[in-house]
Design a protein around this motif. Sequence first.
Motif, PDB file in Angstrom:
ATOM      1  N   VAL A 246     -25.809  51.000 146.183  1.00 54.64           N
ATOM      2  CA  VAL A 246     -26.080  51.842 145.258  1.00 54.64           C
ATOM      3  C   VAL A 246     -25.109  52.555 144.474  1.00 54.64           C
ATOM      4  O   VAL A 246     -24.181  52.771 145.617  1.00 54.64           O
TER       5      VAL A 246
ATOM      6  N   LEU B 140     -26.692  63.306 144.955  1.00 51.13           N
ATOM      7  CA  LEU B 140     -26.794  62.247 146.221  1.00 51.13           C
ATOM      8  C   LEU B 140     -25.602  62.860 147.148  1.00 51.13           C
ATOM      9  O   LEU B 140     -26.051  63.157 148.356  1.00 51.13           O
TER      10      LEU B 140
ATOM     11  N   VAL C 127     -28.337  54.940 141.569  1.00 55.07           N
ATOM     12  CA  VAL C 127     -29.286  55.901 142.181  1.00 55.07           C
ATOM     13  C   VAL C 127     -29.911  56.484 140.568  1.00 55.07           C
ATOM     14  O   VAL C 127     -29.416  56.824 139.863  1.00 55.07           O
TER      15      VAL C 127
ATOM     16  N   PHE D  65     -33.436  58.590 148.407  1.00 52.45           N
ATOM     17  CA  PHE D  65     -32.858  58.383 147.099  1.00 52.45           C
ATOM     18  C   PHE D  65     -33.499  57.143 146.786  1.00 52.45           C
ATOM     19  O   PHE D  65     -34.148  56.530 147.469  1.00 52.45           O
TER      20      PHE D  65
ATOM     21  N   TRP E   3     -33.659  53.796 143.894  1.00 54.01           N
ATOM     22  CA  TRP E   3     -33.132  52.800 142.895  1.00 54.01           C
ATOM     23  C   TRP E   3     -34.048  51.742 142.320  1.00 54.01           C
ATOM     24  O   TRP E   3     -35.049  51.590 143.118  1.00 54.01           O
TER      25      TRP E   3
ATOM     26  N   VAL F  27     -32.858  61.625 143.517  1.00 53.92           N
ATOM     27  CA  VAL F  27     -32.392  62.086 144.813  1.00 53.92           C
ATOM     28  C   VAL F  27     -33.568  63.207 145.337  1.00 53.92           C
ATOM     29  O   VAL F  27     -33.879  64.047 144.332  1.00 53.92           O
TER      30      VAL F  27
ATOM     31  N   ASP G 133     -36.669  53.045 147.651  1.00 54.24           N
ATOM     32  CA  ASP G 133     -36.111  54.163 148.163  1.00 54.24           C
ATOM     33  C   ASP G 133     -35.873  54.367 149.660  1.00 54.24           C
ATOM     34  O   ASP G 133     -36.218  53.374 150.323  1.00 54.24           O
TER      35      ASP G 133
ATOM     36  N   SER H 224     -23.606  55.924 143.726  1.00 48.68           N
ATOM     37  CA  SER H 224     -24.026  57.328 143.873  1.00 48.68           C
ATOM     38  C   SER H 224     -23.752  58.308 142.745  1.00 48.68           C
ATOM     39  O   SER H 224     -23.301  57.921 141.590  1.00 48.68           O
TER      40      SER H 224
ATOM     41  N   VAL I 126     -23.202  52.949 149.549  1.00 48.22           N
ATOM     42  CA  VAL I 126     -23.384  53.974 148.574  1.00 48.22           C
ATOM     43  C   VAL I 126     -21.824  54.359 147.893  1.00 48.22           C
ATOM     44  O   VAL I 126     -21.122  54.880 148.286  1.00 48.22           O
TER      45      VAL I 126
END
Length: 194
Positions: free
Chosen positions: A144, A150, A49, A62, A64, A52, A73, A146, A118
Amino acid sequence: MSRPLPLHFRSFLIPALAALLLFSGCSKKTEPNNSKQAGRQNQENVAEVIAVQQREGSAPNFSWKDSMGNVIDLDNFRGKVTLVNFWATWCGPCKRELPDLISLNAELADRGVKVIGVSTDRGSNAVEDVRSFAKEHSITYQIVISNDDLEKAFGNVNFLPTSFIVDANGKIVQTYVGPRSKSFFSDALLATLK
């Protein structure tokens, strides 16, 4: 000599313990402190990530970077129903859910459903550990890694797995703490599509 528990207490205790075992997940407080060393294996669906954004009335956004360096996102999934599943490689109930999530992602893709995993794994090797884990378990959906921001944006995720169903408009319509079956998620996702 101890006396047996009264009947009314035993009749409550047994179902309560069964429910606890059935719906239990992992507390993030049980996360191991040491991270296993994993080789650097390329799994393109795993990213960290990078930003956020907390929003009122919608799921937190969020972002990446994908394997090509493009910023993706959650808003890219608008128009689709999305299952956002917080999990960890060390969480037993999370591991039991994985085959169902992989299957749902494949089976419901043509209906406009997406799964995003996540990972709450931490440590200096978290990205490599999760990439290795994803490859070993053939996880095909986006994962992703975290961060605290997030997890706070989603309401302080403290137990794993925790899953959120986000509708096509970007609103969280359901939250589930603890593992769920494939049929449970399928019914919930299909109901959200209507």
